[in-house]
Every structure is written in structure tokens, then in C-alpha cells.
Scaffold this active site. Sequence first.
Site, PDB file in Angstrom:
ATOM      1  N   HIS A  17      11.324  52.982  -2.371  1.00 46.41           N
ATOM      2  CA  HIS A  17      11.657  51.454  -2.123  1.00 46.41           C
ATOM      3  C   HIS A  17      13.236  51.268  -3.065  1.00 46.41           C
ATOM      4  O   HIS A  17      11.838  51.276  -4.595  1.00 46.41           O
ATOM      5  CB  HIS A  17      10.686  50.541  -1.476  1.00 46.41           C
ATOM      6  CG  HIS A  17      10.504  49.950  -2.644  1.00 46.41           C
ATOM      7  ND1 HIS A  17      10.493  48.876  -3.273  1.00 46.41           N
ATOM      8  CD2 HIS A  17       8.950  50.500  -2.895  1.00 46.41           C
ATOM      9  CE1 HIS A  17       9.712  48.393  -3.198  1.00 46.41           C
ATOM     10  NE2 HIS A  17       8.740  49.714  -3.733  1.00 46.41           N
ATOM     11  N   ASP A  76      14.336  47.929  -2.441  1.00 46.28           N
ATOM     12  CA  ASP A  76      14.952  46.340  -2.833  1.00 46.28           C
ATOM     13  C   ASP A  76      13.591  46.093  -3.761  1.00 46.28           C
ATOM     14  O   ASP A  76      12.776  46.650  -3.940  1.00 46.28           O
ATOM     15  CB  ASP A  76      14.232  46.260  -0.935  1.00 46.28           C
ATOM     16  CG  ASP A  76      12.813  46.393  -0.771  1.00 46.28           C
ATOM     17  OD1 ASP A  76      12.287  47.343  -1.137  1.00 46.28           O
ATOM     18  OD2 ASP A  76      12.189  45.474   0.204  1.00 46.28           O
ATOM     19  N   ASP A 135       8.471  47.979 -10.584  1.00 49.64           N
ATOM     20  CA  ASP A 135       7.965  48.516  -8.660  1.00 49.64           C
ATOM     21  C   ASP A 135       9.778  47.652  -8.278  1.00 49.64           C
ATOM     22  O   ASP A 135       9.792  47.027  -7.620  1.00 49.64           O
ATOM     23  CB  ASP A 135       7.027  46.816  -8.129  1.00 49.64           C
ATOM     24  CG  ASP A 135       7.372  47.029  -7.235  1.00 49.64           C
ATOM     25  OD1 ASP A 135       7.399  47.792  -6.309  1.00 49.64           O
ATOM     26  OD2 ASP A 135       6.822  46.127  -6.540  1.00 49.64           O
ATOM     27  N   GLU A 138      11.081  47.527   1.965  1.00 47.62           N
ATOM     28  CA  GLU A 138       9.663  47.567   1.232  1.00 47.62           C
ATOM     29  C   GLU A 138       8.562  46.316   1.101  1.00 47.62           C
ATOM     30  O   GLU A 138       8.012  45.615   1.511  1.00 47.62           O
ATOM     31  CB  GLU A 138       9.599  48.588   0.290  1.00 47.62           C
ATOM     32  CG  GLU A 138       8.026  48.332  -0.021  1.00 47.62           C
ATOM     33  CD  GLU A 138       7.326  47.957  -0.620  1.00 47.62           C
ATOM     34  OE1 GLU A 138       5.658  47.642  -0.281  1.00 47.62           O
ATOM     35  OE2 GLU A 138       7.448  47.243  -1.513  1.00 47.62           O
ATOM     36  N   GLU A 139       9.478  45.054   0.642  1.00 47.53           N
ATOM     37  CA  GLU A 139       8.566  44.160   0.079  1.00 47.53           C
ATOM     38  C   GLU A 139       8.677  42.863   0.574  1.00 47.53           C
ATOM     39  O   GLU A 139       7.969  41.536   0.551  1.00 47.53           O
ATOM     40  CB  GLU A 139       9.670  43.424  -1.266  1.00 47.53           C
ATOM     41  CG  GLU A 139       9.968  44.010  -2.217  1.00 47.53           C
ATOM     42  CD  GLU A 139       8.218  44.327  -2.838  1.00 47.53           C
ATOM     43  OE1 GLU A 139       7.861  43.963  -3.230  1.00 47.53           O
ATOM     44  OE2 GLU A 139       8.757  45.171  -4.427  1.00 47.53           O
ATOM     45  N   ASP A 182       4.132  54.194  -5.526  1.00 47.55           N
ATOM     46  CA  ASP A 182       4.701  52.856  -5.670  1.00 47.55           C
ATOM     47  C   ASP A 182       3.537  51.797  -6.199  1.00 47.55           C
ATOM     48  O   ASP A 182       3.190  51.123  -5.458  1.00 47.55           O
ATOM     49  CB  ASP A 182       5.208  52.352  -3.981  1.00 47.55           C
ATOM     50  CG  ASP A 182       5.872  51.306  -4.500  1.00 47.55           C
ATOM     51  OD1 ASP A 182       6.058  50.233  -4.748  1.00 47.55           O
ATOM     52  OD2 ASP A 182       5.962  49.963  -3.355  1.00 47.55           O
ATOM     53  N   HIS A 211       6.396  42.075  -8.984  1.00 52.62           N
ATOM     54  CA  HIS A 211       6.181  40.537  -8.476  1.00 52.62           C
ATOM     55  C   HIS A 211       6.056  39.058  -9.554  1.00 52.62           C
ATOM     56  O   HIS A 211       6.133  38.668  -8.523  1.00 52.62           O
ATOM     57  CB  HIS A 211       4.810  39.964  -7.132  1.00 52.62           C
ATOM     58  CG  HIS A 211       5.314  40.925  -6.339  1.00 52.62           C
ATOM     59  ND1 HIS A 211       4.820  40.418  -4.724  1.00 52.62           N
ATOM     60  CD2 HIS A 211       5.347  42.259  -6.725  1.00 52.62           C
ATOM     61  CE1 HIS A 211       5.238  42.233  -4.291  1.00 52.62           C
ATOM     62  NE2 HIS A 211       5.637  43.364  -5.077  1.00 52.62           N
TER      63      HIS A 211
END
Lengths: 494, 494
Positions: A118, A120, A151, A185-186, A214, A463
Site C-alpha cells: 500500500h 497510503d 510503512d 490500508e491505513e 507491510d 505511525h
Amino acid sequence: MKCVFVCVVVLAMLGVRVQAFSFNDLTDYVDKHQEEYVEALRDWVSIESDSSDITKRAELQRMMGVVEEKLRGMKGNVSMMDIGTETLEDGRVVALPSVVTAVFGDDENKHTVCVYGHVDVQPARREDGWTTDPYNLTEINGNLYGRGASDNKAPVLAWIHAVEAYTALNMELPVNVKFLIEGMEETGSNGLDVLVESQRDAFFFDVDYIVISDCGWQSTRPALTYGTRGNCYFYAQVEGPKQDLHSGVDGGAVIEPMSDLIGILNSLISASGQILIPGVADAVADFTEEEKKIYEKVDFDMETYRSSIGVERLMYDNKVDLLAHMWRFPTISIHGIEGAFCGFGTKTVIPAKVTAKFSIRQVPNMNPAVVEKQVTDHLHGVFQQRKSPNKLKVKMIIGVKPWLTDTKNALYEAGKRAVKKVFSVEPELIREGGTIPIARTFQDMTGKDIIMLPIGGFDDGLHSQNEKISRYNYMEGTKLFISFLHEVSHIKNN
Amino acid sequence: MKCVFVCVVVLAMLGVRVQAFSFNDLTDYVDKHQEEYVEALRDWVSIESDSSDITKRAELQRMMGVVEEKLRGMKGNVSMMDIGTETLEDGRVVALPSVVTAVFGDDENKHTVCVYGHVDVQPARREDGWTTDPYNLTEINGNLYGRGASDNKAPVLAWIHAVEAYTALNMELPVNVKFLIEGMEETGSNGLDVLVESQRDAFFFDVDYIVISDCGWQSTRPALTYGTRGNCYFYAQVEGPKQDLHSGVDGGAVIEPMSDLIGILNSLISASGQILIPGVADAVADFTEEEKKIYEKVDFDMETYRSSIGVERLMYDNKVDLLAHMWRFPTISIHGIEGAFCGFGTKTVIPAKVTAKFSIRQVPNMNPAVVEKQVTDHLHGVFQQRKSPNKLKVKMIIGVKPWLTDTKNALYEAGKRAVKKVFSVEPELIREGGTIPIARTFQDMTGKDIIMLPIGGFDDGLHSQNEKISRYNYMEGTKLFISFLHEVSHIKNN
């Protein structure tokens, strides 16, 4: 098969020699192109593809276009798959970002590997405490800092570069490779389930193996991941006055939504971190002696971890309990409150409508639908006891199941050989506390074997502020993927 | 006296007739100039003079300059008073906005009235739920919507226009008028105490009466305010990891600062709204039968109030208890949490450092210094019981005492006559739940008589979304101030 044959003939006619597989040539190629790879990551990180912020949706769509363009440039068979719309909280209906698919090779005699990734990212603002601009990739001491660096932008690029390296050296790809790159995804891979289901007999028809990169290692030692937690994300909203009030003028006249919300939030979790919602613990699979033995062997230094996250004391004082609570027990986190005053300074407001955001990580054998009912019933029960004139709404926004697989199958054996080849060590077998929603979807809908092959470092700060990936992990990770494709080609058909 | 005499002579020599006092001419003048007055308010509201946001400090200073310019244009004796600096949380030292003073007349045979006001505002963003741009004054059905419209820009302008009307009509001001306009009221009048103390024998030397119009009526009936609550504003900060963590990767490994913070916040207040901090209630003055009788007579319709703020049920079901808890009992409000996730959407973060903002309204005979210790001790006590590895810091940011005065003195009698003259009704005598920090400072430091003469409506939404003042209150308020100056001139010296 036909296509490859024609290509080989055409290349031969053009005087281009199809080179035999040479791992050394491939790794040399990676080493020689690392500046280009870093520049590509810089371009990708500069796009604020934050899927949780609807105002960034155009940037996110632009990001998908950049992925598409890159894969087209590599002569893949590329498609932009429409995955429909989503309805926002305010009722607006907006398009979801397209999913990019690309196919490299369709030789029926080869295995077909589907790479999922991903592009995003989670939100990031300098004010959150980043020491660099989160959208301007910055290299410090061999680490590449930027939102999405680990990520999941660098891993997706590493997969692309792995395929590109074979092509650039005129080496035949040892397997057919398919890419499936998404942009939601997030926030729970909204729309992807439907796509996967509809493509089960099309895009996924000839896929043998699905690989996901991931996640990250657990230490400085490379790892293969064999389980992830799921996640149930909740909004709990307390609404009172029709608009914010003045704490001087109106304070004393109303039961404030904030105190109600804090009261019910405090019923979710004990001071020592235990989930207090009745029934939630009942579904958790027994923690077996065999599992404990596996955890004992994991190369995980508690002190290194403690010091890397900077806490005074961890929640458990031994490795087995700590890993178990990060990997195979549910946890609850309260992320924040929307609608209350959250800026600098002093504001004397009584917020009228406040929405807490919290989530519960899911493990075998929890079921999100059951958890949704347990949480909703519990919060309404506690709220009712308060006899408040305010209104409570509880809503589960995301409900993703956990994923767990067997590490002794042929796919994981190929992964182990690939790690050994590049890093000269056996990989660690680890689980992952985070959630990769699509793993469980792939498993349930396609029935294909799945492997998680991480290249991110254990301290990449996913994150968080100052997310990074090291140049080492990015480059050696690319080599790992090259090696993995080769090892998968040696898996014997049953 | 000499100056006025000279002026009169000069004006007479220039052929300008000094007109005798005529209340009708003055109110006609106000009616004819109301569009100008609305435009002036529009200009002032367009300046985002938010004193709680340090990034708006230049706008705030510009606002003070606009006030200065206006008063200079009226030929007042104007000064910009430097009130020093403040130290921000990050250690930066910044200049406080200047205080504007202006003097109109110095006739020793006249009383001198000092008008206090402020031109800073609370924060406001369209996203908070405003239906109009908070910094673009918008008239809808006779109401003028904009941040600061009622608190306190229109009242300050009404005072300026009151003086201007006398001047424009060549009427002698019945009293000397001094203005003291500040820009830090919304954050606790930082720096003003020191100024007032230093000016006690200078600016305040000949002041007889201080008038404050920084509050509102209790109903549609005009009111005089004789008491305000004070306020103690607290930050409670829980700090854990050195940066935000990922609730999947790290959830289960750490005791999260958010759950600690929610746990201690929940110990502040009961479900029914009672303050749970030991000792706080002890200092509150007894609620006497005489007081209850005063409250019984207040023209306050609970249903109108309930419906105006839009709650299902008020905290008390009778007028006396409700008014008592808005005016003369302490209350606690939790305003919000800084550092946690407060945006739209879903973010799976474990916030590393979270700061709750809450405040406790002060009433006679509470003492902020004592409250500070009670709150700090209580929170640290509750926190200690949690045995958390995180760190708690509690800090009182603002500590303002309550204010209460006698409504039977000559100044309040003048206020009553002025209200009667303009509105043909007796004013209500009310208290105010909000805090006007400077009232108590003026009382303690200058010993002058103080009156609160509000012109804001009961439903103006101070500190809330869609703050407004009605055109009616703004214009009739200007006439009230004109009338008040005249009535004060009739107060006999003791």
C-alpha cells in the site's frame, strides 16, 4: 509462456542476450542503483497520501497514478481498478482511490507470486513532534526519515526494483509477478474486500502465493512474520448542548459531555492495562506451553526495546509475557477525542459533542461482530448508570480479523532460504501486533498461501513521529526480494 | 476644569455653540449612525485577535493599534502602555500586547469614570461548527454574528460611540472619561495586574468609578451584575514514551498515558456533576435564605434557557438551585486534551504525551492558592494509586479570585436610573458565572467602586460557535452608556 518465448526470440533477433540467473549480478545492480532508489523514495514520500484525511484524497489519487506510471514504464500489464465509493460521516459520497494492478509474465510453467502493498500513509504533521519535515525525505546517519518511508512505500519500491533489476539485466523472471497496490490500508482497506472477491477467478486465478511486506523485524535480525492481530476501531460520541457553551456562564447548569465521555472511557481499561469489557477475554485462544517455548527463543532484548520507545517501565517484566501481549492477546488503546479543545493555550469551553476514538486489537479466536456487541452493550450499560441527559452513540468503524499461518510450508521454507542467502542467518519467526487487514481477506477469499516477508527495521517508528527506514534495510531488502523470487521458483508442485 | 473652560472659550470664539445636554438629541444621533457603528464592529471582528494563540499575536497587536487610532481620532489623550513579556511553554519570551489608555476631560469638578474593556477574543474556527465565517461579521435577522461581537468588541465600541456622540453634538461630557482597553482578558489578563498596581497613583489617581461591560443579561430584561466567579485553570500532563507509538506494534507493551489521564480526570467529578476533590467545597460561603430569596425574584425562565442551549435536561430542576450553581457554587469543566489524536478519521496511535485542560470556577471564599494545592495533591494521590510508570505534571495556569459587591451604593443607583431611562424598566440584579479577572484586581488594588453594566444578550453564545450581539442590544446599549455617564454626574460627593 507464448509471450515470453516471443520476447526471447525478439530480443535474440535484436542481438540482446538473455542472461542466465546470477545473484551476484543482481545484487551488484542494486548496489549501483541505490541513489536512484533513494530518489524514488523521496518522490513518493513527498506525496501526502494520507488516507484518513478526506482533504488529502486528491494527493492519494495522485500517488496511485505515480505507481501506475512507474509500473507501465516497466512494461507491465497495468490496470487501474475502480473500487467504488465511500460515504463520509457528513453524508458525502466520495470515490475511493483506485487500486493499481500489474502483471509481469504469464508463463504457465512458472509459479505466480502476487505482491501486495500500500502507498497510503498515516497522518503526520511537524507540530506532532517530527524533527524533520515528514514529507521531505531526510537522510541522517544512514536512516531515511519521512512519513510512509517504512510503512509501506520503501517496501513497495523494493519489490518494484527487484523486478526491475531482473529486467534491466535481461534475466528471465524466475516466476510470474503480479502487483496489487492499494491506497486505503491505513483506514482498514476500504473497498479492497469487494475487489478481491470479484477478482478471485480473474486476477487471482493463477496466483499461487501472496507476499506481504507491510511489517517489520523484531530485532536487528531478519524475520518472517506468521501472524498479525486484527483491529476493531470504535467511535463513542456523547452529545449534549446544541453547541459549545461557556464554562463560566453555563458551568453548573449542565452535565457536560466531556465528563460523561471520560466516565465511560475509564470503564474500558484498568490501571494495569487490563481490558474491563465483559466477555472480551473469553474468546482468546489458550496460551499454550508450546507457544511459550517459541517466544522464549525469539531474539528480543527487552532493554533495547524499552529504551528505543523511551518508557520508564514496560507493562510486563519478562520477554514471554511481553511478546504475548504484543502479539497474541487483545489490547485496547484510546487514541484521542474529537470535538473537545485540543489546541495550545487556554480555552474555557464546554464542548457540546465529543467523540472518543479507541480500538481493540483482535487475536484468535475473537470475532469483530461479537466484540462490537460487547463494547456497545458495555458502554451503553455504564452510560445508563450515570443517568445523564446527554446522548451516547457507539459505532464500530473498522472490524478486521486476526491472521495466523503455518511456518512449515514450502512458501515459508523458500522465505527462510532467501533470508539465509542475503543475510547469512536463519530468519526469526515472529508475529506482529499490528493489523494488515488484507491478510485475512486474502486467506478467506482466495485460499492461497500467504507469506509476510518484512524488510522494515524494529525501530522504524511506524505511525509515529520520525518514521524512517534505514538505507541498509531498503537495499538489502531489495536483494531479499530478488532472492525470494528465485527461491519460490524452486518450490515443487504438489 | 481649566482645560474645559479654555475649550469652551475657544469653541465660542470659533462660533461653535456648546449645546446643552439633550438625551433625545443624543439617542437620535445614535439611531442615525447605527450603520457606521455596525461597520466599525465589522472592522474589529475581522481582526483575529485571539490571545490564546501565540501565532495570532501580531493580529492582536494590530487590534490594539486600531483601538489606539480610533481614540486618537477622537482627540483623547491616548497612551500605549507596555505591560512586559510572557514566557511560553516552550521557553520563548514574547511581548504582551500593549494596553491602550485614553483620557477625555480632566475637570476636577466632575466625577471621573474609568471604562474597562478588552478586544482580544476566544479561538474560533469554521470547523468548530460555525455556520458563518467567525471573522466576517454577518447580520441575520437583526443579529450580528462574529467572534468577539458580544465579548467584548461591541460593548467597547458602544462606550467609544457614547463619548463620540457627546463630542459630535458639541455637548459637554458630564463626567471625565478614561478608557483602559486590554488584549489579554481571555487568557487571564496577563500583565494587567502589574500595570494597575503601578498606575494606582497615576492613571487611577482621580478615577472615582470603574465600569465594566464584559458580561450579559440573564434574560431579555436589562441587568446590572454584582458578582462574578473567579477561575483556576489547570494543565494535567501525563508523559510516557519519548514519542507516539503504534497501537498495533506497541499496544500491550506499555501503560498508555491516555488511560492514566482518563483515570485521573474521572476522579475530579461525579456523574451528577459534583466536584470530588477533597476540601474544595469547604471554603464555599454558606448559601443563605436571604440569597435564595433574591434568586427567587430573578426573571429567569428555565425552559427558555434549556431550549436556547439545547440540552434535554438541566442539572437542577428549580430556578434557585440552578442559578446558585451557575453563580455562587464552584463548578469544574474539562475542556479537552492536547497531544492526543483529535482530527477526523481513524489514527491508530498511542499518544506519548497528553495534557488535559480543565478549570474550576471560584466563588467566595475560595482561594486560588489553596485550590491549586488541593487539585495538585488530589491528582498526584490518585495517580500514585495507579502505580503507573508514566510521569504526571499538574500546573495551575490561571488563578483568578471571584468578585462580589453591594448593589445599594450610589453607583448602582445611577446604573438603575440609566437603565430605567433607556428601557423603561428596572434592571435585574444578577451575578455572572463567568470570570472577569480584572474586577477583583481593580477592587483590591485601587479600592474604587466598580459597576458591571452589561449590554450583551442572554443568548449571545460567548466563547461558543455563532457568537453574536443583536443590533438592538448594540444600539440601545450605546444609549444606556450615554445615559449612565449623565446619571453618574448626578452622584453627590460624600
